[in-house]
Enzyme design. Structure first.
Site, PDB file in Angstrom:
ATOM      1  N   HIS A   1       0.800  -1.235   0.000  1.00 51.62           N
ATOM      2  CA  HIS A   1       0.000   0.000   0.000  1.00 51.62           C
ATOM      3  C   HIS A   1       0.823   1.271   0.000  1.00 51.62           C
ATOM      4  CE1 HIS A   1      -3.997  -1.791   0.868  1.00 51.62           C
ATOM      5  NE2 HIS A   1      -3.264  -2.736   1.440  1.00 51.62           N
TER       6      HIS A   1
ATOM      7  N   LYS B   1     -14.390   8.836  -3.442  1.00 51.96           N
ATOM      8  CA  LYS B   1     -15.634   9.170  -2.724  1.00 51.96           C
ATOM      9  C   LYS B   1     -16.130  10.552  -3.141  1.00 51.96           C
ATOM     10  CE  LYS B   1     -13.795   6.280   0.890  1.00 51.96           C
ATOM     11  NZ  LYS B   1     -12.976   6.222   2.111  1.00 51.96           N
TER      12      LYS B   1
ATOM     13  N   THR C   1      -8.290   6.932  -1.721  1.00 56.83           N
ATOM     14  CA  THR C   1      -9.647   6.420  -1.931  1.00 56.83           C
ATOM     15  C   THR C   1     -10.662   7.531  -1.667  1.00 56.83           C
ATOM     16  OG1 THR C   1      -9.412   5.524   0.295  1.00 56.83           O
ATOM     17  CG2 THR C   1      -9.286   3.962  -1.531  1.00 56.83           C
TER      18      THR C   1
ATOM     19  N   LYS D   1      -8.352  14.062   4.917  1.00 51.38           N
ATOM     20  CA  LYS D   1      -7.512  12.862   4.885  1.00 51.38           C
ATOM     21  C   LYS D   1      -6.556  12.970   6.059  1.00 51.38           C
ATOM     22  CE  LYS D   1      -6.147  14.127   0.641  1.00 51.38           C
ATOM     23  NZ  LYS D   1      -6.294  12.918  -0.161  1.00 51.38           N
TER      24      LYS D   1
HETATM   25  O1  73E Z   1      -2.640   5.792  -0.818  1.00 50.09           O
HETATM   26  C1  73E Z   1      -3.189   5.145   0.309  1.00 50.09           C
HETATM   27  C2  73E Z   1      -4.070   3.995  -0.154  1.00 50.09           C
HETATM   28  O2  73E Z   1      -5.180   4.486  -0.867  1.00 50.09           O
HETATM   29  C3  73E Z   1      -2.079   4.608   1.207  1.00 50.09           C
HETATM   30  O3  73E Z   1      -1.319   5.693   1.695  1.00 50.09           O
HETATM   31  C4  73E Z   1      -2.686   3.846   2.368  1.00 50.09           C
HETATM   32  O4  73E Z   1      -3.466   2.756   1.823  1.00 50.09           O
HETATM   33  C5  73E Z   1      -4.556   3.194   1.026  1.00 50.09           C
HETATM   34  C6  73E Z   1      -5.341   1.979   0.606  1.00 50.09           C
HETATM   35  O5  73E Z   1      -4.645   1.230  -0.317  1.00 50.09           O
HETATM   36  C7  73E Z   1      -1.658   3.314   3.290  1.00 50.09           C
HETATM   37  N1  73E Z   1      -1.703   3.318   4.629  1.00 50.09           N
HETATM   38  C8  73E Z   1      -0.594   2.716   5.060  1.00 50.09           C
HETATM   39  N2  73E Z   1       0.124   2.372   4.032  1.00 50.09           N
HETATM   40  N3  73E Z   1      -0.537   2.750   2.915  1.00 50.09           N
HETATM   41  C9  73E Z   1      -0.221   2.467   6.445  1.00 50.09           C
HETATM   42  C10 73E Z   1       1.097   2.133   6.758  1.00 50.09           C
HETATM   43  C11 73E Z   1       1.445   1.894   8.073  1.00 50.09           C
HETATM   44  C12 73E Z   1       0.504   1.987   9.076  1.00 50.09           C
HETATM   45  C13 73E Z   1      -0.805   2.318   8.767  1.00 50.09           C
HETATM   46  C14 73E Z   1      -1.152   2.553   7.452  1.00 50.09           C
END
Ligand code: 73E
Length: 820
Positions: free
Chosen positions: A357, A657, A653, A545
């Site tokens: 992610h 929305k 995301t 966000k």
């Molecule tokens: O871009 C977003 C993405 O839409 C991304 O930053 C987020 O995940 C969303 C869903 O795919 C995300 N959160 C984390 N890593 N990517 C994360 C990392 C460590 C702890 C908590 C959250």
């Protein structure tokens, strides 16, 4: 689908108020009414819940276990009612009892077991899995305290505990019969197995906790399917039993109790950041071990060959947070089922899949060996062996390139690298938007992609239209259904049929009138919660966000400061009134993020109270942004701020929305914005800034110097100077760190996120926004087209891709019979 009977429902609510609180409806308070209504709704779904699981067992379908540290579910009641299509009947029942459904829904605390996008994605996925009829478990942690409550005092963020279980959770069911033991610490010794005569690895002198599951229903839309979100709580094992006391293990009993008390206490509130704390690793292993143990036991209840578990079970790892799952499965196969290493490894390979992610380096999970091996000695041994073999594979593939091992090993530099483990052990590695997956393949994970290209794939994120349109924006939902029927609710592609109405003036007016009413609703919320009066006729320009430097809330507020300067210089300048709306939580220890919140509030104070600009600019910081108020905010937005530094936002995301609710994207070519623009057309979005290639090139060549911009652009210089000259704070040091980060960047590069570099291009895009908005017909068409063209961004589409291409699940139809 079973019909909901209004009269029955009414008497259930009355009964529950009586049984739970010894009160009549008239005597009960709002929270008690909520509880009673929630129990009545749960009563109604429990038959479907049982029927669903009976059907899965009869058909022996493959199940996906979505392992995630976070599930940002928000409120359940309204969503369940909507998915039951019970809106009308329940609303009427509630009204006939003299109650108001909105007030009742408002009593429910958000289940905020997540930080932001990653956790909310997991929640949207569960909704889609149920609606599409796929067998799935969400597996997570029952944090006692979820995401903290944000209170703003004097412009500063204060964190308050989120005691979401204070009144109990009417939807959950505790399942002590499925509790399992999870072991930590101690050491591993080798013992001869009496039966097989082989050596066995046994963990000894460990501490353990009892993992006890709580099940929450995940109701599909109008299809009788109710899947389960299973969240684990920790309880003490052997609490002070006389045995251990006698044996002098008093100390250990106390320690085990403390362990059980602390593990599930609180969600780490860090988004896109690795906490690196021992307790976090304990949380990870705790829920992963419990989930994998249960999944294996459940599989073995109906099958006799553990070697075929991959035919019926898939573990999807939501980022690296649950990656210990691969070693836990190896442990169970090798230590408990006596399977040879190679075979166990093949089984594990076929059972685990990993989603990446983020490429933010501070979010990459790397655990110090000392900590890891002390806490999870047997798991560590297994990872060592996985690493030893993986390194051999690398050397075989690239005999002359030692750099490969350095860059790809799972254990290196005294650390366990969880992403490397997840990639080596799983059969699938996916990114969450096309651009993000390309960056993974060509930059971040290039070596892995070269070695194992077949594992890499993209699954562009999505959102559930049922929560974010049907529930959050009933006016627009009704409008869409009136125009094109209600197929969009379960197949968002249909929403494209709205496109033809964008040329119809009446439809456009209706559409914009709905937007106006939603803006009035948000204005009322802002007045009630912030005491600020905003004009619903102004442009609602929204950035909501998590607060992170890469998301660039700072660019947004610096631009507001610039606009304000412009208005002060030319009071008669033509200017379309704007309301800049922010909502964001900063991690408690992230000082710069907190300063940015303070800056937004300080700018709001000055600008909102300056009579000379005639209310043309208003700045609002909405306190405690969360799923429940997000639904109101998206519905009311005109402009969707998606302004991350290109390449940094894996997908986003919120952008989807907003689009669904008819807001126009003002953004960089980052994450899923790229695909949003592709769907809606460049002319129906406002794009600005460096491309991801340009950002990456600057990061490599170090050729960017923000001082050049500071020296040559007087407007930017003026804005930066105002950070430290008392314009927004009598404390001249208040925003000094922000100022320094842009120009000096102690400890990093100055302006790491290219705010000054993108500033002019952003300001110019903002001018295009104002001009477009002033042309009412043009804007209405753009806004409506955004709604019409968002079909791709349903999480139903995303889940369908996961189900077909990664999990290989079959769809199930559920009938509720008298048996249930
Ligand atoms: O871009 C977003 C993405 O839409 C991304 O930053 C987020 O995940 C969303 C869903 O795919 C995300 N959160 C984390 N890593 N990517 C994360 C990392 C460590 C702890 C908590 C959250």
């Amino acid at each position: 689908m079973k019909e909901l009977n209004k009269e029955e429902f009414k008497s259930e609510v009355e009964d529950y108020v009586k049984v739970l609180f010894r009160k009549s409806i008239k005597e009960a308070d709002d929270q008690q009414i909520f509880q009673a209504v929630a129990y009545a709704v749960k009563d109604f779904i429990v038959d479907q819940w049982m029927a669903t699981h009976r059907t899965y067992e009869e058909k022996d379908v493959k199940t996906v276990y979505y392992l995630s540290m976070e599930f940002l579910m928000g409120r359940a009641l309204g969503n369940i009612i909507i998915n039951l299509k019970g809106n009308q009947a329940i609303k009427e029942a509630i009204e006939e009892l003299g109650l108001n459904l909105d007030v009742i829904e408002d009593q429910e605390p958000d289940a905020a077991l997540g930080n932001g996008g990653l956790g909310r994605l997991a929640a949207c996925f569960l909704d889609s899995l149920s609606t599409l009829g796929y067998a799935a478990y969400g597996c997570g942690i029952r944090y006692k305290y979820g995401m903290f409550k944000q209170v703003i005092e004097n412009g500063y963020q204060i964190e308050k505990p989120d005691d979401w279980l204070k009144y109990g959770n009417p939807f959950e069911i505790k399942r002590p019969e499925y509790a399992v033991e999870v072991k930590f610490g101690g050491y591993v010794s080798i013992k001869k197995d009496e039966e097989t005569g082989r050596n066995k690895f046994v963990q000894e002198n460990y501490q353990s906790v009892l993992a006890v599951p709580y099940d929450l229903p995940v109701v599909g839309y109008n299809n009788n399917v109710v899947n389960t979100l299973r969240i684990w709580d920790a309880e003490a094992i052997d609490t002070f039993n006389l045995d251990s006391f006698d044996k002098g293990d008093y100390q250990k009993a106390v320690e085990q109790q403390n362990l059980a008390r602390t593990i599930c206490e609180v969600l780490y509130p860090n988004d896109n950041h690795m906490a690196g704390k021992e307790l976090r690793l304990k949380q990870q292993y705790f829920f992963v071990s419990a989930s994998v143990q249960r999944a294996v036991m459940k599989y073995m209840e109906k099958h006799d060959d553990i070697r075929k578990i991959h035919e019926k079970v898939c573990f999807q790892l939501n980022d690296t947070h649950p990656t210990v799952a691969v070693a836990e499965l190896m442990r169970i196969l090798v230590d408990e089922y006596n399977i040879e290493w190679d075979e166990a490894w093949h089984i594990t390979n076929k059972t685990c899949a990993y989603t990446n992610h983020t490429i933010m380096s501070e979010a990459l999970e790397k655990w110090p060996l000392e900590l890891f091996s002390r806490l999870l000695p047997r798991i560590y041994q297994i990872i060592e062996e996985i690493n030893r073999r993986f390194v051999l594979d690398i050397q075989r593939a690239y005999p002359d390139d030692y750099g490969k091992v350095e860059r790809m090993a799972i254990i290196y530099d005294g650390q366990v690298k969880m992403a490397h483990l997840a990639i080596a052990a799983g059969f699938s590695v996916n990114g969450v938007a096309r651009l993000h997956t390309e960056i993974l393949k060509n930059q971040e994970l290039k070596d892995f992609y070269q070695m194992m290209p077949e594992k890499f794939n993209n699954k562009t994120n999505g959102i559930t239209q049922r929560r974010f349109l049907l529930h959050g924006n009933p006016l627009l939902a009704d409008f869409v259904t009136k125009k094109i029927g209600d197929d969009w609710i379960t197949d968002l592609k249909h929403i494209d049929e709205l496109s033809v109405y964008t040329d119809d003036e009446m439809s456009r007016k209706e559409f914009m009138n709905i937007k106006y009413q939603n803006k009035v609703r948000l204005a009322k919320y802002i007045k009630e919660h912030n005491g600020i009066e905003v004009n619903p006729r102004s442009i609602f320009d929204v950035q909501v966000k998590r607060l992170h430097e890469y998301k660039r809330q700072l660019l947004n507020i610096l631009h507001v400061m610039y606009l304000y300067n412009e208005l002060k210089k030319n009071p008669d300048k033509e200017f379309y009134p704007r309301t800049f709306i922010f909502g964001a939580k900063a991690s408690a220890g992230y000082h710069r993020a907190k300063s940015i919140i303070k800056l937004i509030n300080s700018v709001a104070d000055v600008v909102n109270n300056d009579k000379s600009i005639d209310g043309k600019i208003k700045v609002v910081f909405i306190e405690n942004y969360r799923v429940s108020n997000a639904e109101i905010i998206f519905a009311a937005a005109d402009v969707s701020e998606q302004i991350s530094t290109a390449s940094k936002e894996a997908s986003g995301t919120g952008n989807m929305k907003f689009m669904l609710n008819g807001a126009v994207t003002l953004g960089t070519m980052d994450g899923a914005n790229v695909e949003i623009v592709e769907e809606v057309g460049k002319e129906n979005a406002f794009i600005f800034g460096l491309s991801s290639d340009e950002v990456i090139a600057y990061e490599h060549n170090g050729q960017y110097n923000p001082r050049d911009i500071y020296n040559t652009d007087g407007d930017i210089r003026a804005v930066l100077t105002q950070l430290v000259d008392g314009t927004y704070s009598s404390n001249l040091d208040e925003f000094r760190d922000i100022y320094n980060s842009l120009l000096d960047g102690q400890g990093g590069r100055p302006d790491m996120y290219f705010i000054l570099k993108d500033f002019r291009s952003y300001a110019e895009a903002q001018e295009r926004v104002s001009a477009a908005y002033a042309d009412t017909a043009k804007w209405a068409k753009m806004a409506m087209l955004n709604t019409a063209k968002c079909g791709k961004f349903s999480s139903d589409r995303t889940i369908e891709e996961y189900a077909q291409e990664i999990w290989h699940l079959e769809k199930v139809k559920v009938e509720v019979t008298t048996e249930d």
